[in-house]
Enzyme design. Structure first.
Site, PDB file in Angstrom:
ATOM      1  N   HIS A 197      16.485  18.290  44.551  1.00  0.00           N
ATOM      2  CA  HIS A 197      17.543  18.094  45.553  1.00  0.00           C
ATOM      3  C   HIS A 197      17.213  18.883  46.814  1.00  0.00           C
ATOM      4  CE1 HIS A 197      20.090  17.221  41.833  1.00  0.00           C
ATOM      5  NE2 HIS A 197      20.033  16.089  42.503  1.00  0.00           N
ATOM      6  N   CYS A 245      76.331  68.545  32.288  1.00  0.00           N
ATOM      7  CA  CYS A 245      76.473  69.402  31.128  1.00  0.00           C
ATOM      8  C   CYS A 245      75.955  68.718  29.872  1.00  0.00           C
ATOM      9  CB  CYS A 245      77.926  69.799  30.920  1.00  0.00           C
ATOM     10  SG  CYS A 245      78.944  68.423  30.416  1.00  0.00           S
TER      11      CYS A 245
END
Lengths: 584, 153
Positions: free
Chosen positions: A203, A408
């Site tokens: 290619h 507390c």
């Protein structure tokens, strides 16, 4: 007395000598000592009997030192010579001519010549039949140029290798390219000289596009095999093709590509690993450390007399300057001579200590998966867990986790409205006017989740504790050196050689603490049975001896030398026993 | 230099305008030649038939070495497309090849509408419905097409 000292010395020196050497020495000494022991009647006799009784054992320990691991460290750009050596070995052993054959065979055995030769020596003829019968030869090796491409890709990465020079290179060239060409990627007309294709698929695209294609892949890829640009074309471009296309690319990117090639080869090779450590290039704005003069004096001497190189070094013994430092990855290559296993590697370049298999800090006696689990667990929960422990409790009634952010001790659960005391966990109503939550009452109802947490905390605490102690060990080592110098200067007695055992002791101590630290994750994942009991007994013994030695070192004088040497050898023996039994 | 459009993109745009693909239109934005307004018609014999789906397509700086970024603007009930319109398609990710084009990408998306792939889902809920009760899923897809891709256009 001299005999005993001798024993201490031997035990230590053994560490540095090769095992064969040592056996011989050991046997010789053993005979001599045997006679003398009977006449020896001093208060340390117990110790000696102990060690004497374990003499055979010791020999075992040294023969199969669980930590022995042979390897060589190479800089990354010496990868070519590693591959050269492997190929040569195979070519010679199998009497082959074609270097490509050695590459092909090595690849089949994960690039490990050792396993290859083992299989070969077991049954030579069937080996040759399997890998060199005509069918195989033609189908999978020579005729397949794709295969060859992948193999040759690993040659000549940084320099022309000997094997590489013996393989005929297929020049990157293309036949029959029309003079007037057109590149489909950039949609431009090109001359034939500007076009390139891979031999296997043909290619054609222009060199510029190939270059851009590869540059883009180098940026995002984790491997070095890149596919052809054509859609659905799976042909792979080898290193030589890629490098040809990258001729005009900046050198950084080319280096990055070469590194991808090396990483691919290392990943495929079971006997290679990359050092995960970092190297300091230069310290930013570093202030030169100013140790007192006698410290540097000591160092000068110490380099000459050279303390034994127990492969366990610290990066620096000078005061640590915590400044931002410019670092780069060490990337040295470790080439092991033994079977791949979770053993310790100490990089000679950056001094990082790591496990060969998983590249994390050395973790004996754990295997890689256990330590991974443990580390993940610690990362996941440690911070959260600490916070939970300090700031939260479970509601005694509905077990919802409650965070106390002030106020507390009179708590009201948001969910079930249960009122209880933060301190003792009892129903608030039972508190009445008299405050009695100072009395200890066992937790009758233990939430399983919290119990699991407690279990984990137990191990985590000890793990972290040893890890912290290790940091102090560095300070101890410095103190030790100071002390030695002081003692020599004050004419308290002894020479540097006499005092050298102190540094050795710190080495032993550090090694033992390190191993101890890693015994906790190991124990955490052990099932509760006899094995675990045994393990924890041995662990406790080691821990006790470590603390003893640590204590003895705090106030030491020359008369203690013998005792400390004995303690040192005991600590090291205990450590090795533990590893021998539990570190596979 | 960066304002200069690469020949490749010019050629592709020209061809898209001159020889449009049936059922697909792609027009570059007036102010940005790398941004395309896309319309894909629902393929016949699919639950999306009769619908017109708007998409946006953007060519990144590295194009064609990197794939274009494509997203559905119209709501669509499809196992491989999520609520935000992101598309699960291999050629838009690791199977991208520089030889592919805008045209081929859009054709692949059109094909994906004809053949949903619930085994490689992006939206788990939709994919699950597609597997458990395909008839029901197709019914929903048709309803969505009617509601979002036909009426609102």
């Amino acid at each position: 007395m001299s005999v005993q000292l001798n024993l201490g010395d031997k035990l230590y020196i053994n560490d540095e000598k090769s095992t064969e050497d040592l056996d011989q020495n050991y046997d010789d000494d053993y005979d001599d000592e045997d006679d003398q022991y009977n006449y020896d009647d001093d208060h340390n006799n117990n110790y000696i009997c102990d060690s004497e009784g374990e003499m055979d054992d010791d020999n075992d320990i040294f023969q199969i030192d669980p930590e022995i691991f042979e390897y060589e460290i190479y800089p990354m750009n010496k990868i070519d010579s590693i591959l050269d050596k492997k190929c040569e070995k195979i070519l010679n052993a199998l009497n082959l001519d074609d270097p490509l054959d050695s590459l092909y065979l090595l690849k089949q055995f994960n690039w490990n010549p050792k396993t290859l030769l083992e299989v070969y020596n077991k049954d030579k003829s069937s080996f040759l039949l399997t890998y060199f019968s005509d069918d195989n030869n033609n189908n999978s090796k020579k005729s397949s140029s794709i295969h060859k491409n992948k193999l040759v890709s690993y040659l000549n990465i940084y320099s022309e290798s000997q094997i590489g020079s013996r393989i005929k290179k297929d020049a990157v060239k293309c036949k029959n390219i029309p003079v007037e060409s057109y590149c489909n990627i950039c949609c431009s007309s090109r001359t034939s000289s500007e076009m390139l294709s891979l031999d296997e698929c043909g290619h054609l695209f222009c060199t510029e596009c190939w270059q851009m294609h590869f540059e883009s892949l180098i940026g995002n890829s984790s491997g070095h095999f890149f596919e052809c640009m054509q859609t659905k074309c799976n042909v792979v471009a080898g290193k030589d093709f890629v490098l040809k296309c990258l001729e005009n690319t900046d050198s950084n990117r080319i280096e990055k590509y070469k590194k991808l090639v090396v990483l691919d080869l290392v990943n495929e090779s079971e006997d290679l690993q990359i050092c995960p450590g970092e190297l300091v290039i230069k310290a930013k704005n570093s202030i030169p450390s100013t140790p007192k003069t006698h410290v540097s004096h000591f160092k000068l001497i110490s380099t000459v007399t050279s303390t034994p190189t127990v492969s366990f070094n610290f990066k620096s013994t000078s005061p640590v300057t915590e400044l931002p430092q410019e670092t780069k990855k060490c990337d040295s290559i470790v080439w092991i001579k033994n079977k791949p296993s979770a053993k310790r590697v100490v990089c000679t370049t950056c001094e990082t200590q790591f496990c060969f298999l998983c590249s994390t800090p050395y973790h004996a006696p754990n295997n890689c998966s256990t330590i991974r689990k443990w580390n993940l667990k610690c990362q996941d929960d440690s911070e959260t867990r600490n916070y939970l422990l300090v700031h939260t409790q479970d509601c005694p009634k509905c077990k919802v986790c409650i965070e106390k952010n002030g106020g507390c001790s009179h708590m009201t659960c948001n969910r079930c409205k249960h009122e209880f005391c933060w301190v003792c966990g009892n129903d608030w109503k039972t508190h009445g006017p008299t405050y009695d939550c100072n009395r200890y009452k066992g937790n009758s109802e233990q939430d399983t989740a919290r119990e699991a947490l407690n279990r984990y905390t137990h191990y985590y605490h000890r793990w972290i504790n040893h890890s912290n102690s290790l940091k102090f060990e560095k300070a101890l080592r410095e103190q030790c050196q100071l002390k030695i110098t002081e003692k020599i200067m004050n004419k308290e007695g002894g020479t540097l050689v006499d005092w050298e055992f102190l540094t050795e002791a710190v080495d032993i101590l550090t090694k033992a603490r390190y191993t101890l630290q890693y015994t906790y994750p190991y124990a955490y994942y052990l099932e509760s049975n006899e094995v675990k009991m045994l393990f924890e007994n041995i662990q406790a013994e080691l821990e006790r001896e470590v603390e003893n030695l640590s204590h003895s070192l705090e106030k030491v004088n020359l008369n203690d030398k013998f005792n400390i040497k004995i303690q040192m050898s005991i600590v090291e023996k205990r450590r090795k026993t533990l590893l021998k039994d539990f570190f596979q | 230099m960066s304002n200069l459009l690469p020949t490749r993109i010019l050629k592709e745009t020209q061809r898209l305008m001159q020889e449009p693909v049936p059922g697909i239109s792609a027009t570059p934005d007036e102010s940005n030649a790398k941004y395309f307004h896309v319309m894909i018609l629902g393929p016949s014999e699919s639950p999306y038939e009769g619908g017109a789906f708007k998409l946006e397509l953007f060519l990144p700086e590295e194009y064609p070495m990197a794939p274009p970024k494509v997203r559905f603007m119209t709501k669509i009930y499809h196992p491989n497309i999520d609520k935000l319109g992101r598309i699960c398609l291999d050629i838009l990710k690791d199977k991208w090849s520089p030889a592919l084009q805008i045209r081929t990408v859009l054709l692949s998306i059109q094909a994906l509408l004809s053949a949903p792939n619930p085994d490689d889902p992006l939206d788990n809920q939709v994919a699950n419905q597609w597997k458990v009760n395909e008839a029901e899923a197709i019914k929903t897809a048709k309803e969505w097409t009617k509601k979002y891709a036909i009426d609102s256009n």
